[in-house]
Design a protein around this motif. Structure first.
Motif, PDB file in Angstrom:
ATOM      1  N   ASN A   1      -5.444 -27.722 -18.747  1.00  0.00           N
ATOM      2  CA  ASN A   1      -6.008 -26.426 -19.150  1.00  0.00           C
ATOM      3  C   ASN A   1      -7.474 -26.260 -18.799  1.00  0.00           C
ATOM      4  O   ASN A   1      -8.258 -25.746 -19.582  1.00  0.00           O
ATOM      5  CB  ASN A   1      -5.801 -26.195 -20.652  1.00  0.00           C
ATOM      6  CG  ASN A   1      -4.341 -26.244 -21.026  1.00  0.00           C
ATOM      7  OD1 ASN A   1      -3.494 -25.724 -20.306  1.00  0.00           O
ATOM      8  ND2 ASN A   1      -4.038 -26.894 -22.125  1.00  0.00           N
ATOM      9  N   LYS A   2      -7.847 -26.710 -17.623  1.00  0.00           N
ATOM     10  CA  LYS A   2      -9.229 -26.558 -17.176  1.00  0.00           C
ATOM     11  C   LYS A   2      -9.208 -25.963 -15.774  1.00  0.00           C
ATOM     12  O   LYS A   2      -8.469 -26.428 -14.910  1.00  0.00           O
ATOM     13  CB  LYS A   2      -9.944 -27.910 -17.171  1.00  0.00           C
ATOM     14  CG  LYS A   2     -11.402 -27.807 -16.767  1.00  0.00           C
ATOM     15  CD  LYS A   2     -12.087 -29.160 -16.771  1.00  0.00           C
ATOM     16  CE  LYS A   2     -13.519 -28.994 -16.289  1.00  0.00           C
ATOM     17  NZ  LYS A   2     -14.153 -30.252 -15.983  1.00  0.00           N
ATOM     18  N   GLU A   3      -9.977 -24.936 -15.561  1.00  0.00           N
ATOM     19  CA  GLU A   3     -10.107 -24.316 -14.243  1.00  0.00           C
ATOM     20  C   GLU A   3     -11.040 -25.200 -13.409  1.00  0.00           C
ATOM     21  O   GLU A   3     -12.234 -25.295 -13.687  1.00  0.00           O
ATOM     22  CB  GLU A   3     -10.679 -22.902 -14.376  1.00  0.00           C
ATOM     23  CG  GLU A   3     -10.819 -22.156 -13.082  1.00  0.00           C
ATOM     24  CD  GLU A   3      -9.502 -21.639 -12.517  1.00  0.00           C
ATOM     25  OE1 GLU A   3      -9.534 -21.159 -11.383  1.00  0.00           O
ATOM     26  OE2 GLU A   3      -8.465 -21.706 -13.193  1.00  0.00           O
TER      27      GLU A   3
ATOM     28  N   LYS B   1      -4.174 -23.911  -5.807  1.00  0.00           N
ATOM     29  CA  LYS B   1      -4.649 -22.750  -6.574  1.00  0.00           C
ATOM     30  C   LYS B   1      -4.162 -22.781  -8.018  1.00  0.00           C
ATOM     31  O   LYS B   1      -4.785 -22.196  -8.889  1.00  0.00           O
ATOM     32  CB  LYS B   1      -4.203 -21.449  -5.913  1.00  0.00           C
ATOM     33  CG  LYS B   1      -4.924 -21.129  -4.642  1.00  0.00           C
ATOM     34  CD  LYS B   1      -4.389 -19.837  -4.048  1.00  0.00           C
ATOM     35  CE  LYS B   1      -5.030 -19.572  -2.701  1.00  0.00           C
ATOM     36  NZ  LYS B   1      -4.511 -18.338  -2.085  1.00  0.00           N
TER      37      LYS B   1
ATOM     38  N   GLY C   1      -6.997 -24.510  -9.951  1.00  0.00           N
ATOM     39  CA  GLY C   1      -8.353 -23.989 -10.002  1.00  0.00           C
ATOM     40  C   GLY C   1      -8.753 -23.249  -8.743  1.00  0.00           C
ATOM     41  O   GLY C   1      -7.921 -22.815  -7.940  1.00  0.00           O
ATOM     42  N   GLU C   2     -10.048 -23.127  -8.569  1.00  0.00           N
ATOM     43  CA  GLU C   2     -10.638 -22.411  -7.434  1.00  0.00           C
ATOM     44  C   GLU C   2     -10.735 -23.365  -6.241  1.00  0.00           C
ATOM     45  O   GLU C   2     -11.401 -24.399  -6.318  1.00  0.00           O
ATOM     46  CB  GLU C   2     -12.035 -21.923  -7.825  1.00  0.00           C
ATOM     47  CG  GLU C   2     -12.801 -21.255  -6.726  1.00  0.00           C
ATOM     48  CD  GLU C   2     -14.246 -20.992  -7.136  1.00  0.00           C
ATOM     49  OE1 GLU C   2     -15.139 -21.114  -6.266  1.00  0.00           O
ATOM     50  OE2 GLU C   2     -14.497 -20.698  -8.325  1.00  0.00           O
TER      51      GLU C   2
END
Length: 189
Positions: free
Chosen positions: A37-39, A57, A60-61
């Motif tokens: 649960n971390k971007e 993706k 995250g980024e």
């Protein structure tokens, strides 16, 4: 790499069993080792035609880099990419939570693979993770290696030594396709 090989990879990266299998294994490892649960900020170092960017993706980024304009032409369809060398990354220290480098350092265009590993360490955050995959064993060189301009294939010990030299803690190191090895051996013979 031959232009035709980039086209071949792009055409097959979604449907071919090899690419599907590698994606499945990579996703499994990422789910196991990445924080939940971390971007994340992710670097796909040597993104090629961009197939890994599609599933990265979900974590995250993603930023993809490659030295090949031919590869980047395809990869830009999947996200943000730029031309850059894995041995001299144009990013600040501690920029990424995850760096992935899939089947890149074996190419003849990478003249200093240990410098690349040092660069990955530099751009990773303190608790960051590096996920690498490289072809193994020079005696398994095939026609694909010729089209990809393979410089060398690696042993697990060579990768492990380079990783440790650059102050990484190894969470897992393995010959990924051990169970496929007999089939590959028969095909190569």
């Amino acid at each position: 790499m031959l232009t035709s090989e980039y086209e071949n990879i792009f055409k097959n990266q979604v449907s071919h069993w090899w690419y599907k299998g590698m994606a499945s294994i990579s996703i499994s490892l990422l789910k196991r080792y990445l924080p939940k649960n971390k971007e994340l900020k992710i670097l796909d170092a040597g993104c090629g035609t961009g197939s890994a960017m599609v599933y990265l993706k979900d974590f995250g980024e993603v930023r993809g880099i490659d030295i090949s304009d031919k590869a980047l032409k395809h990869a830009k369809k999947f996200g943000r990419v730029s031309k850059d060398s894995i041995t001299k990354l144009n990013f600040r220290n501690n920029s990424f939570d995850l760096v992935v480098c899939f089947d890149v350092m074996y190419h003849s265009s990478v003249d200093q693979y240990e410098k690349a590993i040092s660069e990955f360490n530099r751009v990773l955050k303190k608790e960051g993770i590096l996920l690498m995959r490289e072809p193994a064993f020079n005696w398994l060189i095939s026609s694909h290696d010729l089209a990809a301009f393979t410089k060398k294939r690696f042993t697990k010990e060579e990768i492990e030594e380079s990783i440790k030299k650059n102050s990484f803690n190894i969470l897992k190191i393995t010959y990924l396709n051990f169970f496929l090895f007999p089939l590959v051996l028969v095909k190569r013979i």
